[in-house]
Design a protein around this motif. Structure first.
Motif, PDB file in Angstrom:
ATOM      1  N   ASN A 294       0.400  -1.163  -0.186  1.00  0.00           N
ATOM      2  CA  ASN A 294      -0.091  -0.115  -0.088  1.00  0.00           C
ATOM      3  C   ASN A 294       0.582   1.148  -0.660  1.00  0.00           C
ATOM      4  N   ALA A 295       2.164   1.741  -0.566  1.00  0.00           N
ATOM      5  CA  ALA A 295       2.573   2.567  -0.812  1.00  0.00           C
ATOM      6  C   ALA A 295       2.571   3.098  -1.846  1.00  0.00           C
ATOM      7  N   ARG A 296       2.000   4.388  -2.442  1.00  0.00           N
ATOM      8  CA  ARG A 296       2.382   4.798  -3.060  1.00  0.00           C
ATOM      9  C   ARG A 296       3.684   5.101  -4.371  1.00  0.00           C
ATOM     10  N   ILE A 297       3.422   4.806  -5.534  1.00  0.00           N
ATOM     11  CA  ILE A 297       5.103   5.235  -6.015  1.00  0.00           C
ATOM     12  C   ILE A 297       4.682   5.932  -7.154  1.00  0.00           C
ATOM     13  N   VAL A 298       5.842   6.630  -7.388  1.00  0.00           N
ATOM     14  CA  VAL A 298       5.392   7.302  -8.422  1.00  0.00           C
ATOM     15  C   VAL A 298       6.634   7.353  -9.465  1.00  0.00           C
ATOM     16  N   PHE A 299       6.506   7.096 -10.154  1.00  0.00           N
ATOM     17  CA  PHE A 299       7.477   6.959 -11.918  1.00  0.00           C
ATOM     18  C   PHE A 299       7.044   8.416 -12.807  1.00  0.00           C
ATOM     19  N   THR A 300       8.027   8.872 -12.340  1.00  0.00           N
ATOM     20  CA  THR A 300       8.346  10.301 -13.100  1.00  0.00           C
ATOM     21  C   THR A 300       9.305  10.743 -14.531  1.00  0.00           C
ATOM     22  N   ALA A 301       8.595  11.180 -15.741  1.00  0.00           N
ATOM     23  CA  ALA A 301       9.130  11.126 -17.063  1.00  0.00           C
ATOM     24  C   ALA A 301      10.013  12.219 -17.418  1.00  0.00           C
ATOM     25  N   ALA A 302      10.540  13.500 -17.154  1.00  0.00           N
ATOM     26  CA  ALA A 302      10.556  14.190 -18.313  1.00  0.00           C
ATOM     27  C   ALA A 302      10.200  14.142 -19.141  1.00  0.00           C
ATOM     28  N   LYS A 303       9.144  15.078 -20.032  1.00  0.00           N
ATOM     29  CA  LYS A 303       9.146  15.637 -21.160  1.00  0.00           C
ATOM     30  C   LYS A 303      10.004  16.092 -22.283  1.00  0.00           C
ATOM     31  N   PRO A 304      10.066  16.087 -23.280  1.00  0.00           N
ATOM     32  CA  PRO A 304      11.344  16.648 -24.082  1.00  0.00           C
ATOM     33  C   PRO A 304      11.060  18.359 -23.674  1.00  0.00           C
ATOM     34  N   PHE A 305      12.300  19.488 -23.319  1.00  0.00           N
ATOM     35  CA  PHE A 305      11.608  21.050 -23.743  1.00  0.00           C
ATOM     36  C   PHE A 305      11.128  21.256 -24.508  1.00  0.00           C
ATOM     37  N   ASP A 306       9.924  21.831 -24.089  1.00  0.00           N
ATOM     38  CA  ASP A 306       9.626  22.921 -26.154  1.00  0.00           C
ATOM     39  C   ASP A 306       9.300  24.706 -24.680  1.00  0.00           C
ATOM     40  N   PRO A 307      10.142  25.257 -25.723  1.00  0.00           N
ATOM     41  CA  PRO A 307      10.221  26.986 -25.205  1.00  0.00           C
ATOM     42  C   PRO A 307       8.689  27.073 -25.246  1.00  0.00           C
ATOM     43  N   ALA A 308       7.949  27.040 -26.314  1.00  0.00           N
ATOM     44  CA  ALA A 308       7.028  27.585 -26.967  1.00  0.00           C
ATOM     45  C   ALA A 308       5.671  27.096 -25.882  1.00  0.00           C
ATOM     46  N   SER A 309       6.136  26.520 -25.086  1.00  0.00           N
ATOM     47  CA  SER A 309       4.359  24.995 -24.954  1.00  0.00           C
ATOM     48  C   SER A 309       4.270  26.205 -23.473  1.00  0.00           C
ATOM     49  N   GLN A 310       2.767  25.837 -22.330  1.00  0.00           N
ATOM     50  CA  GLN A 310       2.747  26.027 -21.927  1.00  0.00           C
ATOM     51  C   GLN A 310       3.600  25.829 -20.572  1.00  0.00           C
ATOM     52  N   GLU A 311       3.749  24.655 -20.454  1.00  0.00           N
ATOM     53  CA  GLU A 311       4.564  24.099 -19.574  1.00  0.00           C
ATOM     54  C   GLU A 311       6.061  24.751 -18.825  1.00  0.00           C
ATOM     55  N   ALA A 312       6.513  25.229 -20.364  1.00  0.00           N
ATOM     56  CA  ALA A 312       7.601  26.243 -20.503  1.00  0.00           C
ATOM     57  C   ALA A 312       7.054  27.990 -19.961  1.00  0.00           C
ATOM     58  N   ARG A 313       5.895  27.822 -20.108  1.00  0.00           N
ATOM     59  CA  ARG A 313       5.902  29.285 -19.680  1.00  0.00           C
ATOM     60  C   ARG A 313       6.155  29.457 -17.885  1.00  0.00           C
ATOM     61  N   ASP A 314       4.458  27.873 -17.569  1.00  0.00           N
ATOM     62  CA  ASP A 314       5.112  28.493 -16.434  1.00  0.00           C
ATOM     63  C   ASP A 314       6.057  28.018 -15.543  1.00  0.00           C
ATOM     64  N   LEU A 315       6.572  27.633 -16.079  1.00  0.00           N
ATOM     65  CA  LEU A 315       7.931  27.345 -15.281  1.00  0.00           C
ATOM     66  C   LEU A 315       9.095  29.201 -15.425  1.00  0.00           C
TER      67      LEU A 315
END
Length: 178
Positions: free
Chosen positions: A138-159
């Motif tokens: 009953n442990a919650r394990i998260v696997f997280t993979a970085a996506k390629p960085f797109d400087p025009a993306s909303q994620e880039a603006r958020d960061l």
């Protein structure tokens, strides 16, 4: 001036990208800067799930007491024998880095072992693809993979809005800090 600087050279995590290759399992012995200790009432079932489902390997074990599991360098888990495990999954989670090419295989392997153990994958506002897995303990394990960085993306603006910019984007030489 920001106190943050690139220090990716100390991490086993590869640069994000569609062709990112995960590092080999790390079998060296080192002083662990951090690790998780997870109680289990069925060591064999736990080791089986963590190795076949989550891609860890058994670094060593103390029969009847503990098994030290690892994936990459600094991804260490100690499974320890316990009389019982929590009936409910706690709110806290433990995250491990992976690469995008590992996500689908991890999901398939975990679902084959425990059909209802996987939530995701889902993309996050901080530019990762995450999979949450509930283990036999009953442990919650998260696997997280970085996506390629797109400087025009909303994620880039958020960061950028919180002060995280890509290397070379208006930053000085960080050699004095490294």
């Amino acid at each position: 001036m920001s106190d943050h600087y690139d220090a990716f050279e100390i991490s086993p995590v590869p640069a994000p990208g569609p062709d990112a290759v995960p590092p080999e399992p790390f079998r060296g012995i080192y002083g662990m800067p951090a690790f998780a200790t997870i109680p289990t009432s069925d060591m064999a079932a736990s080791v089986d799930f963590w190795t076949r489902g989550l891609g860890f390997f058994e670094l060593f074990g103390v029969p009847g007491r503990l098994v030290h599991l690892r994936r990459w360098a600094f991804q260490d888990v100690l499974l320890v024998s316990a009389a019982s495990v929590p009936e409910q999954t706690p709110a806290i989670s433990l995250s491990f880095a992976c690469v995008l090419s590992q996500v689908d295989g991890l999901v398939e392997a975990c679902r084959a072992l425990r059909p209802n153990s996987v939530d995701g994958p889902r993309d996050t506002p901080w530019n990762t693809r995450d999979v949450a897995v509930i283990t036999p303990e009953n442990a919650r394990i998260v696997f997280t993979a970085a996506k390629p960085f797109d400087p025009a993306s909303q994620e880039a603006r958020d960061l950028e809005a919180i002060g995280i910019t890509p290397a070379g984007a208006g930053r000085g030489d960080n050699g004095e800090r490294a």
